[in-house]
Design an enzyme around this catalytic site. Structure first.
Site, short mmCIF file in Angstrom:
data_model
loop_
_atom_site.label_atom_id
_atom_site.label_comp_id
_atom_site.label_asym_id
_atom_site.label_seq_id
_atom_site.Cartn_x
_atom_site.Cartn_y
_atom_site.Cartn_z
CG HIS A 1 46.12 37.57 31.72
ND1 HIS A 1 47.25 37.84 32.46
CD2 HIS A 1 45.72 36.32 32.09
CE1 HIS A 1 47.53 36.80 33.23
NE2 HIS A 1 46.62 35.87 33.03
CE LYS B 1 44.17 37.51 36.21
NZ LYS B 1 45.33 37.16 35.37
CG ASP C 1 31.37 54.72 44.47
OD1 ASP C 1 30.52 54.36 43.63
OD2 ASP C 1 31.19 54.63 45.69
CG HIS D 1 48.13 32.87 39.69
ND1 HIS D 1 47.33 33.99 39.58
CD2 HIS D 1 48.12 32.30 38.46
CE1 HIS D 1 46.86 34.08 38.36
NE2 HIS D 1 47.33 33.07 37.65
CE LYS E 1 49.21 36.58 37.21
NZ LYS E 1 49.68 35.36 36.60
CG ASP F 1 68.20 48.57 42.71
OD1 ASP F 1 68.75 47.45 42.77
OD2 ASP F 1 68.48 49.40 41.82
#
Length: 336
Positions: free
Chosen positions: A77, A79, A84, A254, A256, A261
């Site tokens: 999952h 991404k 380089d 979507h 996440k 704080d």
């Protein structure tokens, strides 16, 4: 160029990436692409053929094999895109047309993605190498992939990854420790929010000790309706404890991201559910910086203006059919 992604679908974005990666491969740049076997089920085979013909190494993670059907439930999952060994990109976005906009249309998802420079890019590269080595049996370990990296800014950052193959629950522990350490506020953007007993307890305890806990989740416009039902079934103790839950309305939400704080942020591929905690391979970027946290808090507050606050009374009075569906889905929460 090292690209690792769960979703790679046909369309304008998929074709543009295929063309760009193929062009670089023809220019003698070493290009490695690792896509999930299930997440890439909508990819155009012509795009893959174009890349391979140009010299791009394209591999699929955990394809179906008759002698190990159980591994179908273990997906990549992550991404990640590393260039380089010096520049990295990380967040929640895959490669598909739904990421063309920024919640500016119902079919353009709201998401968060970051460009990273500095020593933490080496950790991102290590995350890519983890699954590349597991998939191909080959190690890419020279200075082309791991150059010397000097600080590129003032923010403290780290990239970490988790995998059930290694017997760890790094993502779950990271969330639990951050929630337990919170003293003032927690802002959580969660595309798939299905908390377990322990994470629910930690969030409730945080609220009871005076921490302001706010959560934004997808509303009716979601790509996985059953996950929404499974999520809403767990909201009772949270809402009763004073935690504010908002449903984002314009399009699929979507993101996440968690901000704690006003000083610590985590963003990446990990969802707030059992699948990310225990079943999938994930990678997140953690940043310790009041300045960076303030930027993410502003984005969170802006998202709230397009979201509906759900009250405990409204949740408790949801329809009988909804409650019945939630009960039917209860045995499958561990897979969501």
């Amino acid at each position: 160029i090292d690209l690792e992604t769960y979703i790679y679908w046909s369309g304008d974005i998929g074709r543009q990436f295929a063309e760009a990666l193929a062009e670089r491969a023809r220019a003698a740049v070493k290009v490695h692409v690792l896509i999930d076997w299930i997440g890439s089920r909508k990819v155009d085979s012509r795009d893959l053929a174009m890349m391979r013909e140009a010299g791009v190494e394209v591999e699929k993670y955990n394809p179906l094999v008759w002698f190990n059907l159980a591994r179908l439930n273990h997906r990549d999952h992550r991404k990640l895109l590393i260039v380089d060994g010096e520049i990295g990109f990380i967040g929640g976005a895959g490669l598909a047309d739904i990421w063309q906009g920024n919640a500016d249309a119902p079919n353009h998802w709201r998401d968060t993605q970051f460009r990273l420079e500095g020593p933490a890019v080496g950790q991102m590269q290590a995350a890519f190498m983890d699954n590349w080595t597991k998939t191909t049996g080959r190690v890419l370990d020279n200075e082309d992939y791991f150059p010397e990296l000097r600080p590129a800014g003032d923010h403290y950052a780290q990239v970490f990854f988790s995998s059930p193959r290694d017997g760890t629950e790094t993502v779950r522990l990271m969330y639990l420790l951050a929630i337990a350490a919170a003293q003032k506020n927690i802002r959580l953007s969660a595309s798939y929010f299905v908390p377990g007993a322990l994470t629910t307890e930690e969030l409730v305890d945080a609220s009871k000790r005076g921490v302001n806990v706010e959560i934004i989740v997808p509303g009716a416009k979601t790509d996985v309706p059953i996950a929404r039902y499974a999520s809403r079934s767990k909201w009772g103790p949270l809402l009763k404890a004073g935690i504010k839950i908002y449903e984002y309305e314009p399009t699929m939400y979507h993101c996440k991201v968690m901000i704690v704080d006003d000083v610590w942020v985590t963003v990446g591929s990990a969802n707030f559910d059992n699948r990310s905690f225990r079943l999938n391979d994930e990678a997140n970027l953690n940043v310790y910086s009041a300045e960076f946290a303030a930027e993410q808090a502003r984005a969170f507050e802006e998202d709230k203006t397009s979201a509906k606050l759900i009250s405990y009374k409204e949740w408790k009075n949801r329809g009988l059919c909804t409650k019945l569906l939630e009960r039917i889905l209860a045995p499958f929460r561990s897979q969501l």
